[in-house]
Design a protein around this motif. Structure first.
Motif, PDB file in Angstrom:
ATOM      1  N   TYR A 139     -34.837 -19.798  48.065  1.00  0.00           N
ATOM      2  CA  TYR A 139     -35.907 -20.435  47.347  1.00  0.00           C
ATOM      3  C   TYR A 139     -37.462 -19.747  47.595  1.00  0.00           C
ATOM      4  N   LEU A 140     -37.516 -19.620  48.757  1.00  0.00           N
ATOM      5  CA  LEU A 140     -38.771 -19.081  49.070  1.00  0.00           C
ATOM      6  C   LEU A 140     -39.055 -17.673  48.655  1.00  0.00           C
ATOM      7  N   SER A 141     -37.910 -16.871  48.600  1.00  0.00           N
ATOM      8  CA  SER A 141     -38.142 -15.570  48.077  1.00  0.00           C
ATOM      9  C   SER A 141     -38.320 -15.469  46.564  1.00  0.00           C
ATOM     10  N   VAL A 142     -38.017 -16.420  45.818  1.00  0.00           N
ATOM     11  CA  VAL A 142     -38.057 -16.519  44.421  1.00  0.00           C
ATOM     12  C   VAL A 142     -39.429 -17.213  44.219  1.00  0.00           C
ATOM     13  N   LEU A 143     -40.073 -17.943  44.828  1.00  0.00           N
ATOM     14  CA  LEU A 143     -41.332 -18.528  44.784  1.00  0.00           C
ATOM     15  C   LEU A 143     -42.044 -17.037  45.120  1.00  0.00           C
ATOM     16  N   THR A 144     -41.905 -16.558  46.049  1.00  0.00           N
ATOM     17  CA  THR A 144     -42.809 -15.468  46.027  1.00  0.00           C
ATOM     18  C   THR A 144     -42.986 -14.515  45.152  1.00  0.00           C
ATOM     19  N   VAL A 160     -35.834  -9.903  56.938  1.00  0.00           N
ATOM     20  CA  VAL A 160     -36.717  -8.740  56.156  1.00  0.00           C
ATOM     21  C   VAL A 160     -35.934  -8.177  55.030  1.00  0.00           C
ATOM     22  N   SER A 161     -34.720  -8.241  54.567  1.00  0.00           N
ATOM     23  CA  SER A 161     -33.884  -7.965  53.398  1.00  0.00           C
ATOM     24  C   SER A 161     -34.625  -8.854  52.337  1.00  0.00           C
ATOM     25  N   PRO A 162     -34.764  -9.929  52.399  1.00  0.00           N
ATOM     26  CA  PRO A 162     -35.463 -10.604  51.168  1.00  0.00           C
ATOM     27  C   PRO A 162     -37.047 -10.005  50.885  1.00  0.00           C
ATOM     28  N   LEU A 163     -37.696  -9.707  51.904  1.00  0.00           N
ATOM     29  CA  LEU A 163     -38.923  -9.127  51.784  1.00  0.00           C
ATOM     30  C   LEU A 163     -38.790  -7.791  51.348  1.00  0.00           C
ATOM     31  N   VAL A 164     -38.122  -6.971  51.638  1.00  0.00           N
ATOM     32  CA  VAL A 164     -38.034  -5.678  51.028  1.00  0.00           C
ATOM     33  C   VAL A 164     -37.532  -6.112  49.346  1.00  0.00           C
ATOM     34  N   MET A 165     -36.547  -6.857  49.040  1.00  0.00           N
ATOM     35  CA  MET A 165     -36.282  -6.874  47.601  1.00  0.00           C
ATOM     36  C   MET A 165     -37.670  -7.662  46.935  1.00  0.00           C
ATOM     37  N   ASN A 204     -41.457  -6.465  42.955  1.00  0.00           N
ATOM     38  CA  ASN A 204     -42.946  -6.274  42.570  1.00  0.00           C
ATOM     39  C   ASN A 204     -43.394  -5.323  42.217  1.00  0.00           C
ATOM     40  N   ALA A 205     -42.947  -3.851  42.812  1.00  0.00           N
ATOM     41  CA  ALA A 205     -43.425  -2.733  42.237  1.00  0.00           C
ATOM     42  C   ALA A 205     -42.918  -2.359  41.046  1.00  0.00           C
ATOM     43  N   VAL A 206     -41.839  -2.677  40.441  1.00  0.00           N
ATOM     44  CA  VAL A 206     -41.220  -2.432  39.239  1.00  0.00           C
ATOM     45  C   VAL A 206     -42.121  -3.607  38.149  1.00  0.00           C
ATOM     46  N   THR A 207     -42.429  -4.827  38.452  1.00  0.00           N
ATOM     47  CA  THR A 207     -42.783  -5.808  37.600  1.00  0.00           C
ATOM     48  C   THR A 207     -44.251  -5.415  37.368  1.00  0.00           C
ATOM     49  N   MET A 208     -45.360  -5.509  38.379  1.00  0.00           N
ATOM     50  CA  MET A 208     -46.455  -5.174  38.147  1.00  0.00           C
ATOM     51  C   MET A 208     -47.040  -3.989  37.035  1.00  0.00           C
ATOM     52  N   PRO A 209     -46.806  -2.914  37.099  1.00  0.00           N
ATOM     53  CA  PRO A 209     -46.895  -2.181  35.890  1.00  0.00           C
ATOM     54  C   PRO A 209     -46.732  -2.596  34.462  1.00  0.00           C
ATOM     55  N   THR A 210     -45.734  -3.334  34.412  1.00  0.00           N
ATOM     56  CA  THR A 210     -45.184  -3.815  33.240  1.00  0.00           C
ATOM     57  C   THR A 210     -46.062  -4.880  32.638  1.00  0.00           C
TER      58      THR A 210
END
Length: 214
Positions: A39-44, A118-123, A128-134
């Motif tokens: 849930y926290l990962s999705v919020l992030t 760490v795994s959710p942090l990397v995800m 984010n790297a893919v979404t931001m330019p869009t």
């Protein structure tokens, strides 16, 4: 830069505590212990898009265009905001795991817990790297669709792989790789992807602010 970050924190500050309390509550519900971290990962991933939706609705970019604030500073503030949220979510999730282990009286696996956090942090940072330019090219709504599509693909790969070859066999190779090498490889992927994403976002944002995409 600091003012831009404070502005984003202020935008989500009124509602973020309710979401955090909800995550803490769910984390201590029997059989839902891991859902709080998810849930926290999705919020992030969604909260930065929420702040950008507010900016778009209030025409914040039009105001910034009349200030000395450079496009690189605006874009970097969004990336730092997302990274800060991801780090805070990882830290809170780590504390939740410590509390769960203490409440259950179970032995605490520090290495396993860190890897699981760490795994959710990397995800999050990869998505984010893919979404931001869009977002900077097409706007928040299409950026949100990109994020949903990417998360759907990741979920399909994990579930499909688990069904075909089994979850244990799917990740067994990680046991043969040193932990340090995994961390370095993950950090390198995240840094390279976000660096390329940042420069692409700056290019899109500069053109968008000058009216090329209007």
């Amino acid at each position: 830069m600091a003012a831009l970050l404070r502005k984003d924190v202020y935008l989500i500050g009124k509602n973020i505590w309710i979401l955090i309390v909800s995550a803490l509550f769910v984390s201590f519900v029997p059989r839902l212990e891991n859902f709080g971290s998810v849930y926290l990962s999705v919020l992030t991933m969604t909260l930065p898009l929420t702040t950008m939706a507010y900016d778009e609705r209030c025409r914040w970019d039009e105001y910034l265009a009349m200030t000395p604030c450079r496009p690189e500073t605006v874009v970097l503030s969004k990336y730092l905001f997302t990274a800060g949220l991801a780090a805070a979510a990882m830290g809170l999730s780590f504390l939740i795991c410590c509390a769960q282990a203490a409440a259950a009286g179970a032995a605490y696996d520090m290495t396993g817990t860190l890897m699981a956090r760490v795994s959710p942090l990397v995800m999050v940072l990869t998505v984010n790297a893919v979404t931001m330019p869009t977002v900077f090219r097409f706007g928040v709504e299409k950026g949100r669709l990109t994020m949903i599509a990417l998360m759907g693909c990741i979920f399909a790969i994990l579930v499909g792989g688990a069904q075909i070859i089994g979850m244990e066999r799917m990740f067994r190779w990680m046991d043969r790789v040193p932990l340090t090498a995994l961390v370095i490889a993950a950090a390198a992927v995240v840094i390279v992807m976000n660096a390329a994403s940042f420069f692409l976002s700056v290019r899109f944002y500069r053109k968008r602010r000058s009216g090329v995409y209007n």
